[in-house]
Design a protein around this motif. Structure first.
Motif, PDB file in Angstrom:
ATOM      1  N   PRO A 192       6.537   4.180  51.909  1.00  0.00           N
ATOM      2  CA  PRO A 192       6.030   3.868  51.092  1.00  0.00           C
ATOM      3  C   PRO A 192       4.896   3.565  50.647  1.00  0.00           C
ATOM      4  O   PRO A 192       3.801   4.499  50.591  1.00  0.00           O
ATOM      5  CB  PRO A 192       6.127   2.140  51.967  1.00  0.00           C
ATOM      6  CG  PRO A 192       6.555   2.926  53.346  1.00  0.00           C
ATOM      7  CD  PRO A 192       6.718   4.710  53.133  1.00  0.00           C
ATOM      8  N   TRP A 193       4.368   2.947  49.051  1.00  0.00           N
ATOM      9  CA  TRP A 193       3.229   2.250  48.211  1.00  0.00           C
ATOM     10  C   TRP A 193       2.395   1.421  48.962  1.00  0.00           C
ATOM     11  O   TRP A 193       3.337   0.871  48.376  1.00  0.00           O
ATOM     12  CB  TRP A 193       4.128   2.370  47.022  1.00  0.00           C
ATOM     13  CG  TRP A 193       4.680   4.626  46.145  1.00  0.00           C
ATOM     14  CD1 TRP A 193       5.707   4.815  46.950  1.00  0.00           C
ATOM     15  CD2 TRP A 193       3.522   5.142  45.271  1.00  0.00           C
ATOM     16  NE1 TRP A 193       5.342   5.884  46.155  1.00  0.00           N
ATOM     17  CE2 TRP A 193       4.620   6.012  45.313  1.00  0.00           C
ATOM     18  CE3 TRP A 193       2.523   5.396  45.102  1.00  0.00           C
ATOM     19  CZ2 TRP A 193       4.737   7.695  44.797  1.00  0.00           C
ATOM     20  CZ3 TRP A 193       2.388   6.269  43.921  1.00  0.00           C
ATOM     21  CH2 TRP A 193       3.476   7.342  44.207  1.00  0.00           C
ATOM     22  N   THR A 194       1.274   1.734  48.580  1.00  0.00           N
ATOM     23  CA  THR A 194       0.679   0.795  48.635  1.00  0.00           C
ATOM     24  C   THR A 194       0.429   0.653  47.047  1.00  0.00           C
ATOM     25  O   THR A 194       0.428   1.262  46.379  1.00  0.00           O
ATOM     26  CB  THR A 194      -0.702   1.300  49.428  1.00  0.00           C
ATOM     27  OG1 THR A 194      -1.282   1.980  48.721  1.00  0.00           O
ATOM     28  CG2 THR A 194      -0.881   1.146  50.597  1.00  0.00           C
ATOM     29  N   ARG A 195      -0.736  -0.914  47.192  1.00  0.00           N
ATOM     30  CA  ARG A 195      -0.993  -0.635  45.305  1.00  0.00           C
ATOM     31  C   ARG A 195      -2.011  -0.089  44.912  1.00  0.00           C
ATOM     32  O   ARG A 195      -1.808   0.268  43.813  1.00  0.00           O
ATOM     33  CB  ARG A 195      -1.179  -2.750  45.262  1.00  0.00           C
ATOM     34  CG  ARG A 195      -1.205  -4.247  45.047  1.00  0.00           C
ATOM     35  CD  ARG A 195      -1.817  -4.965  45.065  1.00  0.00           C
ATOM     36  NE  ARG A 195      -2.696  -5.023  45.553  1.00  0.00           N
ATOM     37  CZ  ARG A 195      -3.868  -5.614  45.717  1.00  0.00           C
ATOM     38  NH1 ARG A 195      -3.861  -6.551  44.109  1.00  0.00           N
ATOM     39  NH2 ARG A 195      -4.845  -5.761  46.286  1.00  0.00           N
ATOM     40  N   ARG A 196      -3.241   0.394  45.478  1.00  0.00           N
ATOM     41  CA  ARG A 196      -4.062   0.767  45.343  1.00  0.00           C
ATOM     42  C   ARG A 196      -3.651   2.156  45.117  1.00  0.00           C
ATOM     43  O   ARG A 196      -3.965   2.929  43.879  1.00  0.00           O
ATOM     44  CB  ARG A 196      -5.083   0.999  46.833  1.00  0.00           C
ATOM     45  CG  ARG A 196      -6.413   2.078  46.459  1.00  0.00           C
ATOM     46  CD  ARG A 196      -7.238   2.466  47.503  1.00  0.00           C
ATOM     47  NE  ARG A 196      -6.604   2.948  49.398  1.00  0.00           N
ATOM     48  CZ  ARG A 196      -6.225   3.854  48.768  1.00  0.00           C
ATOM     49  NH1 ARG A 196      -6.533   4.975  47.774  1.00  0.00           N
ATOM     50  NH2 ARG A 196      -5.706   4.220  50.203  1.00  0.00           N
ATOM     51  N   ARG A 197      -2.435   2.900  45.149  1.00  0.00           N
ATOM     52  CA  ARG A 197      -2.084   4.025  45.292  1.00  0.00           C
ATOM     53  C   ARG A 197      -1.379   4.227  43.660  1.00  0.00           C
ATOM     54  O   ARG A 197      -1.243   4.652  42.836  1.00  0.00           O
ATOM     55  CB  ARG A 197      -1.352   4.966  46.081  1.00  0.00           C
ATOM     56  CG  ARG A 197      -1.443   5.856  47.620  1.00  0.00           C
ATOM     57  CD  ARG A 197      -1.181   5.977  48.493  1.00  0.00           C
ATOM     58  NE  ARG A 197      -0.170   7.144  47.516  1.00  0.00           N
ATOM     59  CZ  ARG A 197       1.529   7.762  48.020  1.00  0.00           C
ATOM     60  NH1 ARG A 197       1.533   6.646  49.070  1.00  0.00           N
ATOM     61  NH2 ARG A 197       2.146   8.254  47.414  1.00  0.00           N
ATOM     62  N   GLY A 224      -1.429  -9.075  48.408  1.00  0.00           N
ATOM     63  CA  GLY A 224      -1.366  -8.042  48.414  1.00  0.00           C
ATOM     64  C   GLY A 224      -1.507  -6.834  48.614  1.00  0.00           C
ATOM     65  O   GLY A 224      -1.397  -5.632  48.506  1.00  0.00           O
ATOM     66  N   ASP A 225      -2.367  -7.014  49.797  1.00  0.00           N
ATOM     67  CA  ASP A 225      -2.651  -6.418  50.715  1.00  0.00           C
ATOM     68  C   ASP A 225      -1.421  -5.535  52.092  1.00  0.00           C
ATOM     69  O   ASP A 225      -2.264  -4.600  52.315  1.00  0.00           O
ATOM     70  CB  ASP A 225      -4.141  -6.481  51.571  1.00  0.00           C
ATOM     71  CG  ASP A 225      -5.028  -6.546  51.062  1.00  0.00           C
ATOM     72  OD1 ASP A 225      -5.307  -5.723  49.387  1.00  0.00           O
ATOM     73  OD2 ASP A 225      -6.465  -7.246  50.785  1.00  0.00           O
ATOM     74  N   ALA A 226      -0.954  -6.541  52.334  1.00  0.00           N
ATOM     75  CA  ALA A 226      -0.245  -6.140  53.216  1.00  0.00           C
ATOM     76  C   ALA A 226       1.453  -5.489  52.836  1.00  0.00           C
ATOM     77  O   ALA A 226       2.068  -5.155  52.949  1.00  0.00           O
ATOM     78  CB  ALA A 226      -0.058  -7.185  54.027  1.00  0.00           C
ATOM     79  N   TRP A 227       1.311  -6.275  51.199  1.00  0.00           N
ATOM     80  CA  TRP A 227       2.729  -5.443  49.932  1.00  0.00           C
ATOM     81  C   TRP A 227       2.708  -4.555  50.226  1.00  0.00           C
ATOM     82  O   TRP A 227       1.462  -3.050  50.306  1.00  0.00           O
ATOM     83  CB  TRP A 227       2.382  -6.529  49.203  1.00  0.00           C
ATOM     84  CG  TRP A 227       3.972  -6.219  47.943  1.00  0.00           C
ATOM     85  CD1 TRP A 227       5.141  -6.172  47.748  1.00  0.00           C
ATOM     86  CD2 TRP A 227       3.280  -4.679  47.026  1.00  0.00           C
ATOM     87  NE1 TRP A 227       5.653  -5.394  46.822  1.00  0.00           N
ATOM     88  CE2 TRP A 227       4.737  -4.805  46.362  1.00  0.00           C
ATOM     89  CE3 TRP A 227       2.311  -3.854  47.156  1.00  0.00           C
ATOM     90  CZ2 TRP A 227       4.699  -3.667  45.185  1.00  0.00           C
ATOM     91  CZ3 TRP A 227       2.917  -2.534  45.892  1.00  0.00           C
ATOM     92  CH2 TRP A 227       4.031  -2.651  45.042  1.00  0.00           C
ATOM     93  N   ARG A 228       4.029  -4.057  50.755  1.00  0.00           N
ATOM     94  CA  ARG A 228       4.369  -2.705  50.243  1.00  0.00           C
ATOM     95  C   ARG A 228       5.112  -2.889  49.377  1.00  0.00           C
ATOM     96  O   ARG A 228       6.048  -3.074  49.457  1.00  0.00           O
ATOM     97  CB  ARG A 228       5.119  -1.721  51.411  1.00  0.00           C
ATOM     98  CG  ARG A 228       3.536  -1.751  52.826  1.00  0.00           C
ATOM     99  CD  ARG A 228       2.423  -0.423  52.299  1.00  0.00           C
ATOM    100  NE  ARG A 228       1.102  -0.875  53.215  1.00  0.00           N
ATOM    101  CZ  ARG A 228       0.199  -1.039  53.375  1.00  0.00           C
ATOM    102  NH1 ARG A 228      -0.148  -2.258  52.115  1.00  0.00           N
ATOM    103  NH2 ARG A 228      -0.953  -0.768  54.114  1.00  0.00           N
ATOM    104  N   LEU A 229       5.450  -1.115  48.651  1.00  0.00           N
ATOM    105  CA  LEU A 229       6.707  -1.215  47.865  1.00  0.00           C
ATOM    106  C   LEU A 229       8.167  -0.104  48.738  1.00  0.00           C
ATOM    107  O   LEU A 229       7.185   1.167  49.331  1.00  0.00           O
ATOM    108  CB  LEU A 229       6.459   0.019  46.707  1.00  0.00           C
ATOM    109  CG  LEU A 229       7.625  -0.337  45.675  1.00  0.00           C
ATOM    110  CD1 LEU A 229       8.636  -1.342  45.522  1.00  0.00           C
ATOM    111  CD2 LEU A 229       6.836   1.234  43.979  1.00  0.00           C
TER     112      LEU A 229
END
Ligand code: MTE
Ligand code: MO
Length: 257
Positions: free
Chosen positions: A124-129, A108-113
């Motif tokens: 791109p979006w991070t999980r936190r955003r 999840g930390d490396a993942w980007r949307l």
């Protein structure tokens, strides 16, 4: 290795006759585009269509995709039924085109949307955003064409709010998804903007478990199970028909058939 798509058996032409009443009911509701062919039926069950009970289960699932859902499907102002929390299945039932042991968890930390196509802000979006966006919770019925269903509790940002936020062209025809497991999927814009269509990050108020699409999956009240991609990595807005994993194997694109 993922199990390959099952080879199809030769369909028994009599099988549609065996289920004539159900087929007529489904067709009346407009769930099928262009009628139910034997080929579509073969794909629908994904199993041996000489097995009458399996076909019956699949057709009944379609038919039970109830009137409230149908109303919402064809009138974007109407809502599909929602259910009390006491009916939520924990954990949810798993399905994919491979077995649950073959799920590859996402970091999840490396993942980007990532965003593509007719979207003005493609950062791109991070999980936190994503977690900072306004959320909605829905308790809805998930119907798989294999003939089973369950009630699930999903929360996340409405896809409409997300598309507005990134400056997507809301007059475009399609919203397409790519996933970490190569399961392309796409929906019409009216469904994307429907109030019960979410980019879900939680199930039963807990972070999505890996098998159910962590960190981000689509959940809609007005489409069949296979239209709800898990482990999303890319969202694209486009006017070019994008198709999808099951759609390119004979399933219908619109409602699920
Ligand atoms: N990425 C991905 N999404 C997918 C699938 C898949 O194989 N890969 N299977 C679909 C099917 S057929 C169903 S019924 C639902 C199952 O979702 P669940 O495991 O959360 O119940 O996921 C859908 N989304
Ligand atoms: Mo499914």
């Amino acid at each position: 290795m993922r199990s390959p798509f099952r080879p199809l058996k030769v369909p028994d032409p009599g099988i549609l006759d065996d289920h004539r009443a159900l087929v007529r009911r489904i067709e009346r509701r407009g769930l099928l585009r262009g009628g139910l062919s034997l080929g579509a039926l073969t794909m629908l069950t994904g199993c041996d269509v000489t097995d009458t009970s399996a076909v019956g289960r699949a057709l009944r699932a379609m038919s039970d995709f109830n009137d409230g859902v149908q109303a919402a499907l064809f009138d974007p102002r109407k809502l599909a039924p929602e259910y009390p929390g006491s009916q939520v299945l924990k954990p949810p039932r798993f399905n994919a085109y491979y077995d649950v042991e073959d799920v590859k968890p996402i970091d999840g930390d490396a993942w980007r949307l990532e965003l593509a196509g007719l979207i003005s802000d493609k950062r791109p979006w991070t999980r936190r955003r994503i977690a900072e966006l306004p959320e909605r919770e829905i308790i809805i019925r998930h119907v798989c064409v294999e003939g089973w269903d369950y009630i699930g509790q999903w929360s996340g940002v409405p896809l409409r709010a997300f598309l507005e936020r990134v400056g997507a062209d809301l007059t475009a025809k399609y919203v397409a998804f790519k996933t970490a497991d190569d399961y392309p999927s796409s929906i019409d814009m009216a469904t994307a903007l429907h109030p019960q269509t979410l980019l879900a990050t939680r199930y039963a108020r807990e972070e999505l478990p890996d098998p159910y699409g962590y960190p981000l999956r689509l959940r809609m009240a007005v489409k069949l199970g296979y239209k709800n991609p898990k482990w999303i990595t890319v969202i694209e807005v486009t006017n070019t028909y994008p198709g999808g994993y099951w759609e390119s194997r004979g399933f219908g694109w619109f409602a699920g058939l």
